[in-house]
Design an enzyme around this catalytic site. Structure first.
Site, mmCIF file in Angstrom:
data_model
loop_
_atom_site.group_PDB
_atom_site.id
_atom_site.type_symbol
_atom_site.label_atom_id
_atom_site.label_comp_id
_atom_site.label_asym_id
_atom_site.label_seq_id
_atom_site.Cartn_x
_atom_site.Cartn_y
_atom_site.Cartn_z
ATOM 1 N N ASP A 147 -25.788 -0.895 24.234
ATOM 2 C CA ASP A 147 -26.877 -0.279 25.176
ATOM 3 C C ASP A 147 -27.981 0.421 24.299
ATOM 4 O O ASP A 147 -28.517 1.462 25.062
ATOM 5 C CB ASP A 147 -26.543 0.230 26.382
ATOM 6 C CG ASP A 147 -27.420 0.316 27.545
ATOM 7 O OD1 ASP A 147 -28.495 -0.206 27.693
ATOM 8 O OD2 ASP A 147 -26.936 1.163 28.506
ATOM 9 N N ASP A 180 -24.544 7.698 25.352
ATOM 10 C CA ASP A 180 -23.948 6.946 26.346
ATOM 11 C C ASP A 180 -23.339 5.513 25.781
ATOM 12 O O ASP A 180 -24.165 4.452 25.740
ATOM 13 C CB ASP A 180 -25.174 6.489 27.174
ATOM 14 C CG ASP A 180 -24.551 5.856 28.517
ATOM 15 O OD1 ASP A 180 -23.379 5.366 28.757
ATOM 16 O OD2 ASP A 180 -25.464 5.345 29.357
#
Length: 479
Positions: A374, A393
């Protein structure tokens, strides 16, 4: 009050209901959880208790199921004394309290209480413009607590020795339902952090971000705590924690990644906590103000980090493997087994055209490595000199196709910098087929509306299904 929905009716309590109320409130199975088995009601004392004046607005109601009265509820507007009793701060908000019981044990554990509560939520919002609803169940009543949680209530505080019950002061929970931010309720998150992590005192907490199935909070201006609430919360955070531990052990870089200090992972709840990585998130606007030298240094930082991470021996975390192509094939089967027949011909044509492309491409046959998966601007942190200082993240990370970490770097959008940026990084990264990386990015982008529909199916979120279908039409008629 008179609310009717399918089998459930909620109506105002009347005098003719008191004989049935007496039956319920002399049943020890009911009194064990509501009122106490030491209560000795008569018809007269019961009437007096349930008709006494209230400080503010109160609704006393009977709950019916298929025209059969099965329970009682009362909903009341909070007033000064109750705010103090509940340890609930008084503000300008409109807050109601509620309590209820199902008096017919044969109707327990059938989801009726949950449906009743949701109808009351709707009534209080529509008719009273309420901001929140609270209640205080006994801690030793797990069946009721589960029902309240299914309805949307969240625990926000312990209430020790809160209510006298059968001669003993019982511990209770204070539970709250909010109409504005219930899923991200900071009071509920504060409670969870202090409950699961001994000696951690929350002095300040604020929401800093949220995704489809997770929320991130800044706590005490020092820690980031993330909670996941989708169906894969246990597996997702267990994997993310394992990858953080692996990277912090094996990477040799000045680029910081989260170092997990607090974790609680279960089927019901998953939380990760780590010290905030300081920096400024990369944006196209910031990039456009950088000198050419700064831009090139940043691109080299990114290429260097990816090259090192992609080159790690991932044997120790091989269980974190993700097969993107196989996942899509399985999601296609799910579509066929669920809503496919309800789709329009245009939607079906889009899906079938994509599947033909998927089966024909060779881009999924390339190198597998540990990827962030991501890797977008809003996960990249810069220091004061516009050098890469942190990456956050890694929730979607795993052993996957090498190309996947270049998807967002190649994307032309308001949030990302653009294709030229990604191509430059690919050239600096080296030993990779740039055209295949671009093809991979294009395939993933084409799959996006289908992926959105599938997410809605898996998580029972109709709005995602509708958004995905609309996106197919937008793309079909964009010319």
């Amino acid at each position: 009050m008179n609310i009717v929905e399918n089998e459930i009716c909620i109506r105002t309590l009347i005098d003719d209901d008191f004989p049935l109320m007496l039956k319920w409130l002399t049943d020890e199975r009911v009194l064990e959880f509501y009122g106490g088995r030491d209560k000795k009601y008569t018809l007269e004392s019961l009437k007096k208790h349930y008709t006494e004046p209230w400080e503010d607005e109160v609704f006393r109601v009977i709950i019916e199921y298929n025209n059969v009265p099965i329970g009682y509820g009362q909903i009341y507007k909070m007033y000064d004394e109750l705010y103090t009793d509940y340890h609930y701060p008084k503000t300008d908000e409109i807050v109601y309290g509620m309590d209820q019981f199902i008096g017919e044990p044969n109707y327990w554990s059938k989801g009726i209480g949950t449906r009743y509560i949701k109808l009351i939520f709707e009534f209080l919002k529509k008719e009273r413009n309420a901001n929140a609803v609270i209640l205080d169940p006994h801690k030793n009543n797990p069946r009721a607590i589960r029902a309240y949680q299914k309805s949307g209530f969240r625990i926000i505080e312990d209430l020790p020795e809160h209510e006298l019950h059968e001669g003993k002061k019982e511990d209770c929970y204070l539970m709250e339902y909010r109409y504005d931010d219930n899923a991200t309720n900071v009071k509920a998150m504060k409670y969870l952090i202090e409950h699961y992590f001994d000696n951690f005192k929350v002095d300040s907490i604020e929401i800093i971000g949220s995704g489809y199935d997770s929320v991130a909070y800044l706590v005490n201006n020092e820690y980031i705590f993330k909670t996941k609430f989708s169906t894969n919360k246990k597996k997702g955070y267990a994997k993310e924690k394992a990858i953080y531990n692996f990277l912090n052990t094996n990477l040799e870089t000045n680029v910081k990644i989260p170092n997990i200090e607090y974790s609680y992972i279960s089927d019901e709840l998953s939380i990760l906590g780590y010290k905030e990585i300081k920096g400024t998130f990369l944006t196209p606007e910031i990039y456009s103000t950088m000198s050419e030298e700064e831009q090139n240094l940043l691109k080299r930082d990114i290429a260097s980090f990816l090259r090192q991470m992609h080159g790690l021996d991932y044997t120790d975390i091989s269980e974190c493997t993700i097969d993107n192509k196989q996942n899509v094939l399985e999601e296609y089967i799910l579509l066929r087994e669920t809503i496919y027949n309800d789709l329009t011909d245009i939607e079906k044509d889009y899906i079938e055209s994509f599947m033909e492309r998927l089966n024909a491409t060779t881009v999924f046959e390339g190198k597998k490595c540990l990827c962030h998966n991501d890797f977008s601007c809003n996960h990249l942190l810069l220091d004061g000199n516009n050098r890469l200082t942190g990456i956050i993240d890694f929730g979607d990370s795993g052993i996957i196709d090498e190309y996947c970490d270049f998807i967002y770097l190649l994307e032309d959008s308001e949030e990302e910098i653009g294709t030229n940026f990604g191509e430059d990084i690919l050239r600096m990264y080296g030993n990779i087929d740039i055209e295949k990386a671009k093809e991979y990015q294009d395939i993933v982008e084409e799959y996006y509306p289908i992926e959105t529909i599938v997410y809605g199916i898996k998580n029972i979120k109709q709005e995602f299904i509708e958004n995905g279908r609309k996106e197919i039409y937008k793309r079909t008629y964009k010319d």
